[in-house]
Structure formats: structure tokens, C-alpha cells
Design a protein around this motif. Structure first.
Motif, short mmCIF file in Angstrom:
data_model
loop_
_atom_site.label_atom_id
_atom_site.label_comp_id
_atom_site.label_asym_id
_atom_site.label_seq_id
_atom_site.Cartn_x
_atom_site.Cartn_y
_atom_site.Cartn_z
N LYS A 111 0.74 -1.12 0.02
CA LYS A 111 0.11 0.06 0.14
C LYS A 111 1.03 1.34 0.02
N PRO A 112 0.38 2.43 -0.91
CA PRO A 112 1.47 3.64 -0.92
C PRO A 112 1.77 4.18 0.41
N LYS A 113 0.63 4.38 1.27
CA LYS A 113 0.86 4.80 2.61
C LYS A 113 1.41 4.03 3.73
N THR A 114 1.70 2.96 3.55
CA THR A 114 2.29 1.91 4.42
C THR A 114 3.39 1.09 3.77
N ARG A 115 3.87 1.32 2.66
CA ARG A 115 5.08 0.38 2.20
C ARG A 115 6.38 0.98 2.55
N HIS A 116 6.24 1.95 3.54
CA HIS A 116 7.69 2.46 4.13
C HIS A 116 7.77 1.42 5.41
N LYS A 117 7.02 0.63 5.74
CA LYS A 117 7.06 0.02 7.13
C LYS A 117 7.06 -1.86 6.67
N ALA A 118 7.92 -2.25 7.25
CA ALA A 118 8.00 -3.80 7.38
C ALA A 118 7.44 -4.26 8.87
N HIS A 119 7.05 -5.61 8.77
CA HIS A 119 6.46 -6.05 9.96
C HIS A 119 7.06 -7.42 10.17
N LEU A 120 7.67 -7.66 11.22
CA LEU A 120 8.26 -8.95 11.69
C LEU A 120 7.65 -9.80 12.67
N ILE A 121 7.53 -11.10 12.02
CA ILE A 121 6.60 -11.97 12.67
C ILE A 121 7.17 -13.22 12.81
N PRO A 179 14.12 -0.75 -1.13
CA PRO A 179 14.22 0.59 -1.11
C PRO A 179 12.81 1.32 -0.48
N GLY A 180 12.73 2.34 0.05
CA GLY A 180 11.88 2.77 0.44
C GLY A 180 11.56 2.42 2.09
N VAL A 181 11.98 1.26 2.68
CA VAL A 181 11.30 0.83 3.70
C VAL A 181 12.19 1.59 4.83
N ARG A 182 11.65 2.26 5.77
CA ARG A 182 12.20 3.26 6.84
C ARG A 182 11.79 2.76 8.16
N VAL A 183 11.05 1.73 8.30
CA VAL A 183 10.56 1.35 9.81
C VAL A 183 10.23 -0.10 9.68
N VAL A 184 10.84 -0.75 10.88
CA VAL A 184 10.30 -2.01 10.95
C VAL A 184 9.49 -2.32 12.36
N THR A 185 8.41 -2.95 12.33
CA THR A 185 7.52 -3.06 13.68
C THR A 185 7.55 -4.44 13.85
N LEU A 186 7.12 -4.71 15.17
CA LEU A 186 6.77 -6.06 15.57
C LEU A 186 6.00 -5.89 17.01
N THR A 187 5.40 -7.05 17.31
CA THR A 187 4.65 -7.16 18.81
C THR A 187 5.32 -8.29 19.44
N MET A 225 6.63 -2.68 19.22
CA MET A 225 8.01 -2.13 19.20
C MET A 225 8.16 -1.78 17.75
N TRP A 226 8.99 -0.56 17.60
CA TRP A 226 9.57 -0.16 16.38
C TRP A 226 11.08 0.17 16.30
N CYS A 227 11.46 0.10 14.94
CA CYS A 227 12.99 0.31 14.89
C CYS A 227 13.02 1.31 13.44
N GLU A 228 13.61 2.18 13.44
CA GLU A 228 13.63 3.45 12.30
C GLU A 228 14.98 2.73 11.67
N MET A 229 14.95 2.76 10.38
CA MET A 229 15.93 2.31 9.66
C MET A 229 16.58 3.49 9.11
N PRO A 230 17.61 3.86 9.55
CA PRO A 230 18.43 5.03 8.98
C PRO A 230 18.96 4.70 7.43
N LEU A 231 19.32 5.69 6.74
CA LEU A 231 19.29 5.58 5.47
C LEU A 231 20.60 4.86 5.15
N ALA A 232 21.74 5.12 6.00
CA ALA A 232 22.75 4.03 5.81
C ALA A 232 23.14 3.80 7.28
#
Ligand SMILES: CC(C)(COP(=O)(O)OP(=O)(O)OC[C@H]1O[C@@H](n2cnc3c(N)ncnc32)[C@H](O)[C@@H]1OP(=O)(O)O)[C@@H](O)C(=O)NCCC(=O)NCCS
Length: 188
Positions: free
Chosen positions: A88-98, A127-135, A174-181
Motif C-alpha cells: 500500500k502506498p501509504k504503508t510501504r515504508h513499513k515492514a513487519h516482523l513475525i 528501497p523505501g523501507v524506513r520502519v520495522v515493527t513487531l509485537t 516495538m518499532w525500529c527506524e531504519m537510518p538511510l545508511a
């Protein structure tokens, strides 16, 4: 289910799973839902009822949104983690770990950290992923310590998130921001 034995001295290999691994992956996860019941929201009974095609779809998702890694000792699957992307365009910057699990006999030997490294590297490479979330279930100290060592931070607590035989348990978000480098490797 067969007991999984491993010597900590032996080498564990991390590899992406493909459709051919579906029976192994199914067996490991059904074991996980049984022995680490409070760590997951699914029951072994629910998942055992899924056809093999459901497991194939998770590990060989035709859309490429679900990626599963395995920790192998020779051909034995001892651990796993899944990273899900959004289309989804509005959420594709996020990945979810399960679906993080390492068989009891293999714990404490670095398999969980190696699985996290593989998943976080994949997230960082997309490309474009800036955040990883999990519970994670509140009180799951080993898992929370592992995630925190990769930079995950708590941002919320969902009360009464899962019903267990001992009563309701909360889920830590929980969340983790992915710095660009960034060098991805956790604290080890
Ligand atoms: C959480 C889990 C995946 C860790 O796997 P593992 O292979 O034992 O982890 P590793 O040996 O790679 O250890 C990595 C880090 O995890 C943390 N950790 C692992 N076991 C721990 C323990 N018993 N107590 C505290 N922290 C622990 C530490 O931060 C450790 O780093 P360190 O060795 O530098 O201290 C494993 O315990 C597991 O499968 N638990 C049951 C399922 C589960 O809870 N899944 C999480 C769902 S959200």
C-alpha cells in the motif's frame, strides 16, 4: 514431534526459505505454537488445519511481500523468522516482523541474532523501507532483549492482547527506524 538436538559448537546456516521448505517450516511452526504458546497469537490447532498451500504462500509469496528465513543445521530447520512488506502506498515504508522462533536445544547459540540480522538486512536493502515493527508478549525477556539489541524501542502496550490458560497477557509494540545508511548487526 521429533525432538530437535543441536550442539552449540556446530555451525548454523541462515537461508531464505522457498516452496520446497514448506513441510519443514510447517512442522517447526506447529512445534513453536505448542512449546512457546504465549509467544504467538495462533494456536497449533488453527494452523494445523491450514492446507500446505497456506504455508507455501507464506514462504513463497507470489507478490514478494512475505519473506521467511530459516536457521539450518545441515538439512534440519531449527529456527525461523518472517518479514512482511506492505504494497500500500501509504504503508510501504513499513515492514513487519513475525514468526520468530528458535528450537529450545539451539537457543543461546546465536541463531536468533543471525535470523534478525538477515531480516533487518533485507528490510534495509528494500528501497523505501524506513520502519520495522513487531509485537512481543509482555514479559518475554529473551525476545525483548534481542529486539532491543537491534535498536527496537517500545511505543505501546496492548492490554489483554491474548488469552492464555493463565489469563490475558499484554503485547508490547516495538518499532525500529531504519537510518538511510546503517550497519545492521545488533549489539553482538
Ligand atoms: C527469542 C529467541 C528467538 C532467541 O533466540 P536465541 O537463538 O536463543 O537467541 P541468540 O542466542 O541469538 O541470542 C541473541 C540475543 O537474544 C537475547 N537473549 C537470548 N536469550 C536470552 C535469555 N535467556 N535472557 C535474556 N536475553 C536473551 C540476548 O540479547 C542475546 O544476545 P547476547 O547473547 O549478546 O546476550 C528464542 O528464545 C525463542 O525462540 N523463544 C521462543 C519464541 C519466542 O519468544 N519468539 C518471539 C516472538 S515475538
Amino acid at each position: 514431534m521429533a525432538q530437535i538436538l543441536v550442539s552449540k559448537a556446530q555451525h548454523i546456516r541462515i537461508a531464505p526459505l522457498g516452496a520446497q521448505h514448506a513441510p519443514l517450516y510447517r512442522a517447526l511452526m506447529l512445534h513453536a505454537y505448542q512449546v512457546a504458546a504465549d509467544a504467538f497469537t495462533s494456536t497449533p490447532q488453527e494452523r494445523a488445519a491450514e492446507p500446505l498451500s497456506w504455508w507455501v504462500a507464506r514462504i513463497a509469496d507470489p507478490q514478494g511481500l512475505s519473506h521467511v528465513f530459516g536457521a539450518f543445521l545441515d538439512d534440519e530447520l531449527l529456527g525461523t523468522v518472517t518479514l512482511e512488506f506492505s504494497a500500500k502506498p501509504k504503508t510501504r515504508h513499513k515492514a513487519h516482523l513475525i514468526g520468530m522462533f528458535v528450537a529450545q536445544a539451539a537457543r543461546g547459540s546465536g541463531a536468533g541474532r543471525a535470523l534478525m540480522q538477515a531480516a533487518m538486512r533485507l528490510a534495509g536493502d528494500r528501497p523505501g523501507v524506513r520502519v520495522v515493527t513487531l509485537t512481543v508478549t509482555d514479559g518475554n525477556t529473551p525476545a525483548i532483549a534481542l529486539y532491543e539489541s537491534f535498536g527496537f524501542q517500545r511505543f505501546g502496550l496492548e492490554p489483554m492482547a491474548i488469552a492464555t490458560p493463565q489469563g490475558f497477557k499484554a503485547k508490547v509494540h516495538m518499532w525500529c527506524e531504519m537510518p538511510l545508511a546503517r550497519a545492521i548487526g545488533g549489539a553482538a
